[in-house]
Design an enzyme around this catalytic site. Structure first.
Site, mmCIF file in Angstrom:
data_model
loop_
_atom_site.group_PDB
_atom_site.id
_atom_site.type_symbol
_atom_site.label_atom_id
_atom_site.label_comp_id
_atom_site.label_asym_id
_atom_site.label_seq_id
_atom_site.Cartn_x
_atom_site.Cartn_y
_atom_site.Cartn_z
ATOM 1 N N ASP A 121 15.911 -1.662 12.007
ATOM 2 C CA ASP A 121 15.291 -0.503 12.665
ATOM 3 C C ASP A 121 16.252 0.290 13.549
ATOM 4 O OD1 ASP A 121 12.918 -1.364 11.480
ATOM 5 O OD2 ASP A 121 12.381 -2.593 13.213
ATOM 6 N N SER A 180 0.824 -1.216 0.000
ATOM 7 C CA SER A 180 0.000 0.000 0.000
ATOM 8 C C SER A 180 0.853 1.259 0.000
ATOM 9 C CB SER A 180 -0.974 -0.001 1.177
ATOM 10 O OG SER A 180 -0.302 0.132 2.406
ATOM 11 N N ASN A 237 13.531 3.305 5.283
ATOM 12 C CA ASN A 237 12.519 2.327 5.674
ATOM 13 C C ASN A 237 11.428 3.041 6.457
ATOM 14 O OD1 ASN A 237 11.355 -0.309 6.067
ATOM 15 N ND2 ASN A 237 12.074 -0.214 8.186
ATOM 16 N N LEU A 254 10.466 -7.530 4.353
ATOM 17 C CA LEU A 254 10.704 -8.220 5.608
ATOM 18 C C LEU A 254 12.031 -8.965 5.676
ATOM 19 C CD1 LEU A 254 7.106 -9.568 6.280
ATOM 20 C CD2 LEU A 254 8.161 -7.436 7.038
ATOM 21 N N HIS A 295 8.561 2.269 9.433
ATOM 22 C CA HIS A 295 8.224 1.307 10.485
ATOM 23 C C HIS A 295 6.980 1.813 11.216
ATOM 24 C CE1 HIS A 295 9.020 -1.859 13.426
ATOM 25 N NE2 HIS A 295 8.709 -0.978 14.367
#
Length: 220
Positions: free
Chosen positions: A155, A19, A112, A95, A114
């Site tokens: 992350d 999305s 990225n 992932l 998150h």
């Protein structure tokens, strides 16, 4: 401002429905983002994001190598992305851990998104609904998306932008996820627009800041 800056070449990495990828592609097509998504990378060739790419004539690359031998090695992926003259790599629900070869080949050029306010609720194993369940279980009053630069750990790269979403008293993980995703789409479009317009500034201590489009003296 845009007319003086070269239009950027973008690669998006997805593992699912994509999305955020679709939102970014629409922003590029309608001119909000001064760049073009020229290639999609996925570890799941049958995912929704890959189907959307094919429907919009965007080449799809499989990475990493699968058990049947299909897919690219890290070095081959770097070379393939360079063949598309990629300026920036945008992870949108990918992932797999990004290999060191890619991080080194594209320094300060991989982002990225998150679905929590990092550094809380991040790292290996924190993705999708798991993040939102953990946020609600902790009693946190706020959540929201974080966009950060990518390094060789999950992350842990420098935070570039965040948006706050309240956690409501009777939230389910699905309800919270829906509100966070709505903000993800808006935030990622704004950040990628800034990236393509070369409005990312780095403080002396290594913290990235986003210069306002309307007033270069202000930062987001």
């Amino acid at each position: 401002m845009k007319s003086k800056i070269r239009r950027k070449s973008l690669a998006v990495f997805v593992s699912g429905g994509g999305s955020n990828f679709k939102s970014l592609h629409e922003a590029a097509v309608n001119g909000f983002v001064h760049g073009d998504i020229n290639v999609l990378v996925t570890n799941k060739p049958d995912c929704g994001g890959a189907a959307y790419a094919r429907d919009n004539d965007i080449p799809v690359i499989l990475f990493p190598k699968s058990k049947d031998g299909s897919g690219l090695s890290p070095i081959d992926l770097v070379n393939e992305l360079r063949s598309y003259n990629v300026d920036f790599i945008l992870l949108a629900g990918f992932l797999k851990l990004i290999p060191a070869e890619l991080v080194q080949a594209f320094p300060r050029s991989i982002l990225n998104i998150h679905p929590s306010l990092l550094p809380a609720f991040g790292g290996k194993g924190f993705y999708g609904t798991k993040v939102h369940k953990a946020v609600i279980s902790s009693g946190a009053r706020f959540s929201g998306p974080t966009i950060h630069y990518v390094d060789e750990e999950y992350d842990r790269g420098r935070i570039l932008a965040q948006r706050i979403v309240p956690v409501l008293p009777n939230d389910t993980a699905e309800e919270l996820a829906g509100r966070v995703l709505h903000e993800e789409h808006k935030l990622y479009r704004e950040v990628v627009a800034a990236l393509c317009e070369e409005r990312i500034m780095w403080r002396e201590d290594g913290v990235p800041l986003i210069q306002s489009r309307e007033n270069p003296e202000l930062y987001m």
